[in-house]
Design a protein around this motif. Structure first.
Motif, short mmCIF file in Angstrom:
data_model
loop_
_atom_site.label_atom_id
_atom_site.label_comp_id
_atom_site.label_asym_id
_atom_site.label_seq_id
_atom_site.Cartn_x
_atom_site.Cartn_y
_atom_site.Cartn_z
N GLY A 35 -96.60 -9.74 57.30
CA GLY A 35 -95.13 -9.26 57.78
C GLY A 35 -95.16 -7.66 57.99
N GLY A 36 -96.22 -7.11 57.45
CA GLY A 36 -96.38 -5.53 57.58
C GLY A 36 -95.71 -4.76 56.70
N HIS A 37 -94.73 -5.55 55.55
CA HIS A 37 -93.77 -4.87 54.60
C HIS A 37 -94.57 -3.99 53.68
CE1 HIS A 37 -90.73 -5.45 57.52
NE2 HIS A 37 -89.89 -5.11 56.84
N ILE B 36 -97.54 -1.49 56.75
CA ILE B 36 -96.94 -0.47 57.66
C ILE B 36 -96.54 0.62 56.77
CG2 ILE B 36 -95.36 0.10 59.33
CD1 ILE B 36 -95.46 -2.86 60.47
N PRO B 37 -95.62 0.65 55.72
CA PRO B 37 -95.61 1.70 54.73
C PRO B 37 -96.73 2.32 54.53
CG PRO B 37 -94.03 0.00 54.32
CD PRO B 37 -95.27 -0.57 55.30
N ASP C 262 -85.16 -6.58 49.64
CA ASP C 262 -83.56 -6.67 50.05
C ASP C 262 -83.99 -7.93 51.31
OD1 ASP C 262 -84.21 -5.46 52.57
OD2 ASP C 262 -84.45 -3.62 51.30
N PRO C 263 -82.76 -8.34 51.72
CA PRO C 263 -82.68 -9.21 52.86
C PRO C 263 -83.38 -8.81 53.93
CG PRO C 263 -80.27 -8.81 52.13
CD PRO C 263 -81.40 -7.88 51.45
N HIS C 264 -83.60 -7.78 54.42
CA HIS C 264 -84.41 -7.15 55.58
C HIS C 264 -85.94 -7.30 55.21
CE1 HIS C 264 -80.32 -6.02 56.09
NE2 HIS C 264 -80.38 -4.81 55.44
N VAL C 265 -86.36 -6.92 54.04
CA VAL C 265 -87.45 -7.05 53.46
C VAL C 265 -87.95 -8.74 53.53
CG1 VAL C 265 -89.14 -6.76 51.79
CG2 VAL C 265 -87.69 -4.86 52.37
N ARG C 266 -87.36 -9.33 52.93
CA ARG C 266 -87.34 -10.65 52.80
C ARG C 266 -87.55 -11.62 54.20
NH1 ARG C 266 -83.89 -10.12 48.43
NH2 ARG C 266 -81.98 -10.84 49.40
N ALA C 267 -86.93 -10.85 55.21
CA ALA C 267 -86.96 -11.75 56.41
C ALA C 267 -88.54 -11.72 57.11
CB ALA C 267 -86.01 -11.03 57.42
N ARG C 268 -89.07 -10.53 56.81
CA ARG C 268 -90.42 -9.97 57.30
C ARG C 268 -91.48 -10.43 56.38
NH1 ARG C 268 -90.84 -9.74 62.57
NH2 ARG C 268 -92.48 -8.11 62.75
N ARG D 248 -86.40 -2.65 44.07
CA ARG D 248 -86.40 -3.87 43.83
C ARG D 248 -87.70 -4.49 43.17
NH1 ARG D 248 -82.47 -2.00 46.67
NH2 ARG D 248 -83.36 -2.85 48.30
#
Lengths: 155, 263
Positions: B30-32, B35-36, B100-106, B182
């Motif tokens: 997912g790269g989360h 990528i950071p 958060d929701p955007h992190v969970r989406a990826r 989180r």
């Protein structure tokens, strides 16, 4: 340089990018869509949120080449024929912004939030807004706007 | 970030061969986290091999015995899965609290456990439920998978394909989270399984660990009172700007009791 092709706000686009180009750089620097903002650049603030195939995601933490063939929507793609999206209108009606920097990401997150949680209550909005930071408003009017925008979007 | 060459893999064999054929290639899930990490120039892979197009790394299957989550399944998918909610609700709940929701989406389960961040949530469930991590080469017991800070039993170029979680009689996860990221300052997963009680702690130390003294006490009496006097030594726990070791030691007991009460 590799080429990426995708649909942005309903239009098919192609652009040459570096392997390391981020989606937010593609949008802002190659396509001129500067409504999507870079706030923290560390995946926390949500100013860069756009939709990829309908899901709100952080475009600063996505490579341009990862979105090959996808459907991306940015803040510029919401209004139709000069009419603001109901969520944008709700942000205006409720004075849900001060400086406005976080607003594009807030609106994009809010629309995905309502699509997944129709007619959300205050608690749901506050929980689902965890990934979007606003340093001006204290969130109160943003939450009000999202509840109103959710109702305007037809529950 | 330093530049690299991006590839898209068509299947597991293609992904594995692409990483092996490159000098310092890495898989991109997912790269989360990756990528950071690249943005901070903390890593310099020569190549990234994107796994998102591999259809058989996506999805969840459930049986009476438990659930199997394919490696590229996102946290949002696990959190919203009726199968996971019905079979192991604690796992769905844990996934719903990641980022958060955007992190969970990826973000994906395979990416999370391969990275083994000391403050990640999934390691607590992988060890806490006695899960099995399946790779392109072998099955690795959850107990043997996490070997140290950001270290796992995976060899270079070995790819996680799925994680199988056995169903527990009761389980719950309680996280005292950093309010900005989180991530877990301390998170405790408690499970009562066919093989006994397990208490696993994430966030507190460089790597997820079990608390055998609590496990034994809960095996005799499954109640938060049974563990209220069990102190965790602060030696070896993390001390950083978020919390000192003695505070984390205290939180382990608090989170464990709350997890037991939530079972």
């Amino acid at each position: 340089m590799p080429t990426v092709s995708l649909t942005v706000n309903g239009k098919v686009v192609s652009a040459e990018v570096e392997n390391r180009t981020l989606l937010v750089q593609l949008l802002r620097e190659k396509l001129g869509l500067t409504g999507t903002h870079v706030g923290c650049d560390t995946s926390q603030c949500g100013a860069c949120v756009v939709h990829i195939n309908g899901d709100a995601v952080k475009s600063c933490t996505t490579l341009a080449l990862q979105v090959e063939g996808t459907d991306v929507t940015t803040i510029e793609g919401l209004a139709t024929n000069g009419e603001l999206h109901p969520m944008q209108e709700a942000f205006r009606d409720n004075h849900a912004l001060q400086c406005g920097f976080c607003t594009p990401g807030m609106v994009m997150a809010a629309i995905d939030l309502v699509n997944k949680n129709p007619n959300p209550d205050e608690q749901t909005v506050r929980r689902e807004l965890e990934g979007n930071l606003c340093r001006c408003t204290g969130y109160h009017n943003i939450v009000k706007a999202i509840i109103a925008g959710g109702q305007a979007m037809g529950g | 970030m330093y530049d690299f060459t991006y590839h898209r893999a068509s299947d597991v064999a293609d992904a594995v061969s692409k990483v092996r054929d490159t000098g310092e290639g890495q898989f991109l899930a997912g790269g989360h986290t990756l990528i950071p990490t690249l943005k901070l120039r903390l890593a310099k892979p020569s190549d990234l091999v994107d796994l998102q197009g591999i259809a058989n790394l996506q999805g969840i299957s459930a049986s009476d015995d438990g659930v199997t989550v394919k490696a590229m399944t996102t946290h949002a998918t696990v959190a919203e899965s009726k199968d996971v909610q019905d079979t192991i609700p604690a796992l769905a709940s844990l996934a719903s609290g990641i980022g958060d929701p955007h992190v969970r989406a990826r973000g994906t389960i395979g990416g999370s456990i391969a990275n083994n961040d000391p403050a990640a949530d999934y390691p607590a469930a992988v060890v806490g439920l006695g899960a099995t991590v399946k790779t392109d080469q072998r099955d690795i017991a959850g107990d043997d998978f996490f070997t140290g800070m950001f270290e796992t039993a995976l060899s270079d170029g070995e790819l996680i394909t799925e994680v199988s979680f056995p169903k527990a009689n009761k389980a719950a996860y309680y996280k005292f989270k950093n309010p900005a990221s989180r991530f877990a300052i301390v998170g405790v997963f408690v499970a009562q399984t066919g093989g006994g009680v397990r208490v696993t702690v994430t966030g507190a130390a460089p790597c997820v660990f079990r608390v055998s003294e609590m496990e034994e006490a809960l095996a005799s009496s499954f109640s938060s009172d049974a563990i209220k006097d069990i102190k965790i030594p602060e030696d070896g726990l993390n001390s950083d700007i978020h919390a000192q070791a003695d505070y984390r030691a205290h939180l382990v007991n608090v989170c464990a009791r709350r997890a037991v009460d939530a079972c």
